[in-house]
Scaffold this active site. Structure first.
Site, PDB file in Angstrom:
ATOM      1  CE  LYS A  53      -4.347  -1.447   0.114  1.00 11.79           C
ATOM      2  NZ  LYS A  53      -5.369  -1.003  -0.843  1.00 11.79           N
ATOM      3  CB  SER A 311      -1.061  -8.485  -0.991  1.00 11.75           C
ATOM      4  OG  SER A 311      -2.051  -9.110  -0.187  1.00 11.75           O
TER       5      SER A 311
END
Length: 418
Positions: A53, A311
């Site tokens: 992110k 992720s």
């Protein structure tokens, strides 16, 4: 809509150079042996913010004008995106106000504050993400602060797409397939933007949790739609409605998008932890879990080189009890029953001796005795050694004469044990 391009992704990569680290690309012997593929893990969980992110957040904030940066930024988040924004603002010297719902764990609140330092104000208010987002939008309207979307912005998409650029550089060639998790769609949209232009032969597969398949619904409808219900267990990908920008990119590129049951995600989380020493959050385990989902079908031919994006690793250790529970249920090793025991001496002993198998284990026994009734209900949880033991167990239950009701995972009663 002017969609992001591969050039935008490459520009973002230059901007991120020296700020966001290049995450390792590691071969997974376990998954390779399990699937018959040549599996590599892109370890975004090892980033400073423990997810990808920071890429999109930094690319967006760095691209603001000096005047916009002076006014500051704001966002709403319950986890990884907030950490990415805090990281970006601390590096760029931009003030940020981040709104979190009260359900955000203290560990994540502390992490956001540590990453952002004195430049970031963390406001914990509202019971849900929607409440926090409303407050974020109100602040932006009142102060002119720039909103940093978690996924629905071409600058965010371009930043996330740098993951794919790194994969090509690290592998030294194009893989046969790339598998990535899907929440709002920012990561997948960024990766197909880069790969569709620079390596068009790569098969790209997006993976959603079965209980929050918002991109699958959007692609079927031809537009973003809001799901009526969402299973929030895979919190990093539990999005009720995907973004307009992300849907537009994926609607044009049309990658394959599959869904994976939450229980299988838990199985893969435990294997990552116990076999590989990797702490993955539920969304982080989505991509590798898809490789072992026989219902979804193979992502590539045997022997193909497949890169899975792991992720994120922002997992609270207190969640592992639920992870184990969901994994055992998914594998058919843990089952629950509502048993009507006759209220007479020896009933429980008979159940243990004649119904329970030698290797079966009682993991839950909640009994309610009523003196004015002939039977007393008990909620019984049984763990098996092998899934094949379930059929014989049911046969012995039926043969015992005791009234037994199977508590299915779809039953409201099942929520008492999860």
């Amino acid at each position: 809509m002017e969609l992001p391009t591969a050039t935008d992704v490459e520009r973002a990569a230059r901007l991120l150079s020296g700020v966001v680290g290049t995450s390792p690309l590691q071969r997974s012997p376990r998954l390779s042996a399990l699937t018959g593929l040549d599996v590599w893990l892109k370890r975004e969980d090892l980033q400073e913010v423990r997810s990808y992110k920071g890429r999109g957040a930094y690319n967006l904030v760095a691209g603001l004008t000096a005047e916009e940066q002076q006014r500051g930024v704001t966002c709403a988040s319950a986890g990884n995106h907030a950490q990415g924004v805090a990281f970006a603002c601390a590096r760029l010297g931009v003030r940020a106000t981040i709104f979190l719902p009260r359900t955000t764990p203290r560990q994540k609140r502390a992490r956001i504050a540590a990453l952002g330092g004195p430049l970031v104000d963390v406001v914990v208010d509202g019971d849900t993400y929607d409440d926090a987002n409303r407050l974020c939008q109100e602040l932006a309207a009142a102060t002119g602060a720039a909103v940093v979307p978690a996924f629905d912005d071409p600058r965010t998409i371009a930043g996330q797409g740098t993951v794919a650029l790194e994969v090509l550089e690290q592998l030294g060639r194009a893989p046969d397939a790339v598998v990535a998790p899907v929440g709002g769609g920012g990561l997948l949209a960024g990766m197909v933007t880069l790969l569709g232009d620079r390596a068009p032969d790569v098969r790209v597969v997006g993976v959603e949790p079965a209980g929050a398949a918002s991109m699958t619904a959007a692609l079927a409808a031809g537009r973003p739609v809001e799901l009526d219900t969402v299973d929030s267990f895979v919190d990093g990908a539990a999005v009720r409605r995907v973004g307009d920008w992300t849907h537009a990119v994926l609607d044009r590129q049309r990658p394959r998008v599959v869904t994976v049951p939450e229980g299988l995600v838990c199985v893969e989380m435990l294997d990552l932890y116990q076999s590989d020493g990797i702490i993955a959050e539920p969304a982080g385990a989505l991509a590798p879990a898809a490789l072992r989902d026989t219902a979804a079908g193979p992502v590539a031919e045997p022997g193909a080189t497949v890169v899975c994006v792991l992720s994120g690793g922002n997992n609270d250790v207190s969640r592992y009890a639920e992870v184990v529970e969901r994994a055992l249920v998914h594998e058919g090793l843990r089952h629950y029953f509502l048993v009507e025991f006759p209220q007479e001496p020896g009933a429980l002993r008979m159940f243990l001796d004649e119904v329970l198998g030698r290797d079966d284990d009682i993991v839950l026994f909640e009994y309610v005795k009523r003196s004015n009734r002939e039977t007393g209900p008990a909620l019984v949880g049984i763990e098996l050694q092998r899934p094949a033991d379930y059929g014989p167990l049911l046969e012995r239950m039926i043969g015992s004469g005791i009234r037994v009701q199977v508590v299915e995972p779809t039953s409201p009663l099942f929520r008492m044990v999860q």
